[in-house]
Design an enzyme around this catalytic site. Structure first.
Site, PDB file in Angstrom:
ATOM      1  N   HIS A 194      -2.804  -8.933  16.119  1.00  0.00           N
ATOM      2  CA  HIS A 194      -2.033  -9.853  15.282  1.00  0.00           C
ATOM      3  C   HIS A 194      -2.422 -11.303  15.547  1.00  0.00           C
ATOM      4  CE1 HIS A 194       0.707 -11.089  18.619  1.00  0.00           C
ATOM      5  NE2 HIS A 194       0.497  -9.868  19.059  1.00  0.00           N
ATOM      6  N   GLU A 243       3.552  -9.229  13.736  1.00  0.00           N
ATOM      7  CA  GLU A 243       3.815  -8.346  14.875  1.00  0.00           C
ATOM      8  C   GLU A 243       4.986  -8.881  15.686  1.00  0.00           C
ATOM      9  OE1 GLU A 243       3.632  -6.211  18.656  1.00  0.00           O
ATOM     10  OE2 GLU A 243       3.532  -8.360  18.365  1.00  0.00           O
ATOM     11  N   ASP A 283      -0.259 -13.741  14.426  1.00  0.00           N
ATOM     12  CA  ASP A 283       0.971 -14.533  14.521  1.00  0.00           C
ATOM     13  C   ASP A 283       1.356 -14.719  15.990  1.00  0.00           C
ATOM     14  OD1 ASP A 283       1.639 -11.747  14.606  1.00  0.00           O
ATOM     15  OD2 ASP A 283       3.731 -12.200  14.160  1.00  0.00           O
TER      16      ASP A 283
HETATM   17 ZN   LIG Z   1       1.211  -9.434  20.962  1.00  0.00          ZN
END
Ligand SMILES: [Zn+2]
Length: 375
Positions: free
Chosen positions: A65, A126, A67
């Protein structure tokens, strides 16, 4: 392709969930340069990226991820400047997990065109509710008829050094709320009331005292932790009508959400009968327990790590949940990344040497995987 430079470029995009802030653009451009076919897959307010190099089997996928969690308080470093100081790279996402993504991309650049396919499944969701990310990406892949054979999730699962730990499973997590309802009344006339507090106290002590199991082959014992007990009654002369509590269970592969809910309901029903109160139980599962049983794939990963670092990784199933809980329904999945000591903290950082070490591990893994696929 330099892993450190790419990690810095990613950290400089402040992609706090659900914002992408250009992080996926940086990654997509790097992957296109290496010949990947890329797909941007926005679901709801979340942007996601799927990129694949090659179109034959076997298919090795790296999931992760871009984010990051909010900055929070107490930073000495600028969280989005990605500065290197005394050999450490500082920034939100340095450990969790932009540097691991950069290490994997650099590893692909090192190993070149695979005898099969390499893909990256990267979500921007995530650290949030994880609804418009990995789950939907996997559904999209399935609808297209794309099959992943094996997957590595690049979460910061190591303890001291990259590759010292390989996560082969995770415990499940379920949250319970119990509400005990009695009859409100005057403390001087308790016979005319029905106090829910002793009933709740009995339930709390019974549940908390129970040993769920002794652990299994690959898991620690399951744990139950109360998070709150609420009555909120300020009056000294009133027996309250209601009392509530909440608790979380982290469970291993001996239990399912259904078996645990059944057990809690059973205890609650018994105490309700004894006390004359009614007890309402609600449960919300955030992830079931899963295990990628040790076999050809875990052996290949373990042997590769040992070949690079000189030490076999410890197989672990501890910690919170991760997106691997969704991927496990599609293919064998393990988690292998940087040391996570500073993740989600102020002054999140990772040693530049560690990014290089993880790049070497990922490159060796790709080479070993395509030389002798563990099929
Ligand atoms: Zn992580």
């Amino acid at each position: 392709m330099d892993a450190l430079a790419l990690a810095q470029a990613l950290i400089r995009r402040p992609s706090v969930t659900p914002k992408d802030a250009g992080a996926l653009d940086v990654l997509e451009a790097a992957l296109k340069e290496l010949g990947f076919t890329t797909h941007r897959l926005p679901f709801g307010d979340i942007d996601n990226l799927y990129a694949r190099l090659g179109d034959t089997a076997p298919h090795f996928c790296f999931a992760g991820h871009t984010d990051v969690v909010p900055v929070g308080e107490g930073w000495k470093a600028d969280p989005f400047a990605a500065e290197v100081k005394d050999g450490m790279l500082y920034g939100r996402g340095a450990a969790d997990m932009k540097s691991a993504i950069a290490a994997f991309v650099a590893a692909v650049a090192k190993t070149g065109t695979p005898k099969g396919s390499i893909s990256l499944l990267i979500t921007g969701d995530e650290e949030g509710v994880a609804v418009n990310g990995t789950v939907k990406l996997l559904e999209w892949l399935k609808a297209r008829g794309e099959k992943i054979d094996h997957c590595v999730v690049g979460e910061p699962t190591s303890v001291g050094k990259a590759g010292d730990t390989l996560k082969i499973g995770r415990r499940g997590s379920i949250n319970f709320r119990v509400t005990v309802t009695g009859v409100q009344g005057h403390v001087g006339y308790p016979q005319k009331a029905k106090n829910p507090i002793p009933a709740l106290a009995a339930l709390v002590s019974q549940l908390a005292a129970h040993k769920l199991d002794k652990g299994t082959d690959h898991f620690d014992p399951s744990t139950l932790a109360f998070t709150t007990v609420d009555v909120g009654n300020e009056a000294t002369n009133v027996i309250p009508g209601e009392a509530r509590a909440g608790f979380n269970i982290r469970f291993n592969d001996r239990h399912t959400p259904e078996s645990l809910t059944g057990w809690v309901n059973d205890r609650a029903a018994r105490i309700a009968e004894e006390s004359g109160c009614t007890i309402d139980v609600t449960a919300k599962t955030s992830g079931v327990a899963f295990l990628t049983a040790p076999g050809k794939f875990t052996q290949l990963v373990s042997d590769t790590i040992a070949g690079v670092t000189g030490q076999s990784p410890f197989f672990s199933t501890s910690g919170g949940t991760s997106d691997a809980r969704f991927i496990k329904d599609f293919c064998p999945v393990v988690e292998l990344g940087l040391a996570g000591a500073t993740m989600h903290k102020a002054d999140e950082c990772v040693a530049v040497d560690e990014i290089a070490a993880l790049t070497d591990i990922y490159a060796a893994l790709l080479a070993a995987y395509f030389a002798k696929p563990p099929l």
